[in-house]
Scaffold this motif. Structure first.
Motif, mmCIF file in Angstrom:
data_model
loop_
_atom_site.group_PDB
_atom_site.id
_atom_site.type_symbol
_atom_site.label_atom_id
_atom_site.label_comp_id
_atom_site.label_asym_id
_atom_site.label_seq_id
_atom_site.Cartn_x
_atom_site.Cartn_y
_atom_site.Cartn_z
ATOM 1 N N LEU A 109 0.831 -1.199 0.000
ATOM 2 C CA LEU A 109 0.000 0.000 0.000
ATOM 3 C C LEU A 109 0.871 1.257 0.000
ATOM 4 O O LEU A 109 0.604 2.224 -0.721
ATOM 5 C CB LEU A 109 -0.930 -0.011 1.211
ATOM 6 N N ALA A 110 1.941 1.243 0.807
ATOM 7 C CA ALA A 110 2.843 2.401 0.872
ATOM 8 C C ALA A 110 3.510 2.635 -0.483
ATOM 9 O O ALA A 110 3.636 3.787 -0.931
ATOM 10 C CB ALA A 110 3.882 2.191 1.958
ATOM 11 N N ASP A 111 3.913 1.552 -1.136
ATOM 12 C CA ASP A 111 4.550 1.691 -2.454
ATOM 13 C C ASP A 111 3.568 2.277 -3.467
ATOM 14 O O ASP A 111 3.942 3.139 -4.282
ATOM 15 C CB ASP A 111 5.046 0.327 -2.944
ATOM 16 N N LEU A 112 2.302 1.815 -3.413
ATOM 17 C CA LEU A 112 1.303 2.339 -4.343
ATOM 18 C C LEU A 112 1.047 3.826 -4.073
ATOM 19 O O LEU A 112 0.957 4.629 -5.007
ATOM 20 C CB LEU A 112 0.007 1.543 -4.218
ATOM 21 N N ALA A 113 0.927 4.183 -2.805
ATOM 22 C CA ALA A 113 0.683 5.587 -2.460
ATOM 23 C C ALA A 113 1.814 6.472 -2.974
ATOM 24 O O ALA A 113 1.570 7.552 -3.540
ATOM 25 C CB ALA A 113 0.535 5.724 -0.946
ATOM 26 N N ARG A 114 3.053 6.026 -2.811
ATOM 27 C CA ARG A 114 4.185 6.825 -3.287
ATOM 28 C C ARG A 114 4.158 6.949 -4.818
ATOM 29 O O ARG A 114 4.476 8.011 -5.377
ATOM 30 C CB ARG A 114 5.496 6.202 -2.814
ATOM 31 N N SER A 115 3.797 5.854 -5.481
ATOM 32 C CA SER A 115 3.749 5.911 -6.951
ATOM 33 C C SER A 115 2.660 6.857 -7.441
ATOM 34 O O SER A 115 2.757 7.413 -8.544
ATOM 35 C CB SER A 115 3.519 4.508 -7.529
ATOM 36 N N LEU A 116 1.621 7.045 -6.625
ATOM 37 C CA LEU A 116 0.526 7.959 -6.973
ATOM 38 C C LEU A 116 0.797 9.382 -6.505
ATOM 39 O O LEU A 116 -0.006 10.288 -6.746
ATOM 40 C CB LEU A 116 -0.793 7.460 -6.368
ATOM 41 N N GLY A 117 1.910 9.571 -5.785
ATOM 42 C CA GLY A 117 2.270 10.899 -5.319
ATOM 43 C C GLY A 117 1.441 11.391 -4.147
ATOM 44 O O GLY A 117 1.278 12.606 -3.972
ATOM 45 N N VAL A 118 0.921 10.455 -3.325
ATOM 46 C CA VAL A 118 0.108 10.859 -2.176
ATOM 47 C C VAL A 118 0.646 10.211 -0.904
ATOM 48 O O VAL A 118 1.379 9.224 -0.951
ATOM 49 C CB VAL A 118 -1.380 10.474 -2.351
ATOM 50 N N THR A 119 0.270 10.785 0.216
ATOM 51 C CA THR A 119 0.576 10.217 1.526
ATOM 52 C C THR A 119 -0.739 9.880 2.209
ATOM 53 O O THR A 119 -1.636 10.731 2.288
ATOM 54 C CB THR A 119 1.370 11.208 2.397
ATOM 55 N N VAL A 120 -0.867 8.651 2.664
ATOM 56 C CA VAL A 120 -2.096 8.201 3.311
ATOM 57 C C VAL A 120 -1.864 8.127 4.814
ATOM 58 O O VAL A 120 -0.875 7.532 5.260
ATOM 59 C CB VAL A 120 -2.536 6.819 2.776
ATOM 60 N N ARG A 121 -2.765 8.724 5.573
ATOM 61 C CA ARG A 121 -2.644 8.700 7.031
ATOM 62 C C ARG A 121 -3.635 7.709 7.631
ATOM 63 O O ARG A 121 -4.817 7.727 7.303
ATOM 64 C CB ARG A 121 -2.887 10.085 7.635
#
Length: 342
Positions: A320-332
């Motif tokens: 999930l963290a890798d996907l978020a970084r690839s999308l240019g977002v940070t998920v809290r």
């Protein structure tokens, strides 16, 4: 065959719980202190009359005194196979990916490393190429606090989905080495590895080990005092609602499910760009599930929720963290623990 050494450890632990010396126990039973010493060092077993007396004095069954999984024999609602002190209620894994995961866990010593970290001992993850377990370090103070609470609550404690991290079990044992805990997981290898490790590492004579599916807990209704869930239900392979209903069923009246997990709140979710939000939810739908409604529907009459912290996908590595970084977002994520009383 009865393991005399394991019997001796259990008997000694139960005696100490009553604040009895070996001489004091000998006087109560009308035997010599040397006889008690022989039982507790595994040199001999008491005869049946004395076993019955010990059973009454300690408030446990004779089976629980003699067998590693005597407790499970008493509360199981179906037959099970037992080998090497592990009770098997489910078949072993057959999926190639799951089997590879089990091989990696065993060869890389995940269980030992998680235990060392939980106890602040050398040999943890910081000494490997993987580096420090940041998530574990952050949650450890709360895990210890909750482990103490569960140990003080006492009774039969079922740790569901223990996994290679051990769930709440390591922290309960820090508070009470003689806690009555059922270490469980769907994976045979996880349970076997924990038994092998703890037999050698920690003097905890009152543990049971079971390979089971907590969506279909193989115990009679009303037989468990506390259930520990360290994110197992949220990440379970199966029906989360069924797991909560099963937890409710096997708890005694007044028993408590202690459930920890993390999810993305509605506000944090809607703050994400719509395209990123949709892709994240499509691949990781559980990220926004908080299970509160399912817990209420399972029947729990009192639910106390406590927010224990927040973390973001920038803090660690995961799919999930890798996907978020690839999308240019940070998920809290918001982390919580719920005390759910039956």
């Amino acid at each position: 065959m009865i393991d005399k050494q394991r019997f001796g450890k259990r008997a000694a632990s139960l005696r100490r719980r009553l604040a009895l010396s070996q001489a004091g126990l000998a006087e109560k039973l009308g035997v010599s202190a040397q006889a008690v010493s022989k039982w507790e060092t595994g040199a001999a077993l008491p005869d049946i009359e004395l076993l019955l007396e010990l059973s009454r004095l300690y408030g446990v069954s004779v089976n629980e005194l003699l067998e590693d999984n005597g407790l499970l024999s008493c509360i199981a609602d179906r037959p099970f196979e037992e080998r090497g002190g592990v009770a098997y209620f489910v078949p072993p894994a057959t999926d190639p990916e799951e089997l590879q995961w089990e091989r990696d866990m065993r060869s890389e010593g995940w269980i030992a490393r998680n235990w060392r970290d939980a106890w602040d001992q050398p040999g943890g993850w910081a000494e490997t190429a993987y580096g420090r377990n940041v998530f574990g370090e952050r949650s450890r103070p709360n895990d210890r606090r909750i482990g103490r609470w569960m140990a003080q609550r006492g009774g039969v404690i079922l740790d569901i989905g223990s996994g290679p991290g051990g769930g709440y079990m390591p922290f309960i044992l820090q508070a009470d080495p003689a806690a009555r805990i059922i270490v469980s997981d769907l994976s045979h290898t996880v349970v076997e590895e924990w038994k092998q490790f703890l037999d050698a590492e920690h003097d905890s004579p009152y543990l049971c080990y079971a390979a089971l599916d907590f969506c279909d807990i193989p115990f009679k209704s009303g037989t468990v005092d506390v259930i520990g869930d360290h994110s197992g239900i949220l990440n379970c392979i199966g029906d989360q609602s069924a797991a909560l209903r099963e937890c409710y069923r096997v708890l005694k009246p007044g028993g408590v499910l202690v459930s920890m997990s993390g999810f993305v709140t509605r506000n944090d979710l809607t703050a994400l760009p719509e395209s990123a939000r949709q892709e994240l939810l499509e691949k990781y739908p559980s990220m926004a599930i908080d299970l509160y409604e399912d817990t209420v529907l399972a029947g729990f009459r009192k639910i106390d929720s406590e927010v224990t912290g927040t973390w973001t996908t920038e803090e660690g590595g995961s799919g999930l963290a890798d996907l978020a970084r690839s999308l240019g977002v940070t998920v809290r994520f918001t982390e919580y623990v719920r005390f759910c009383e039956k």
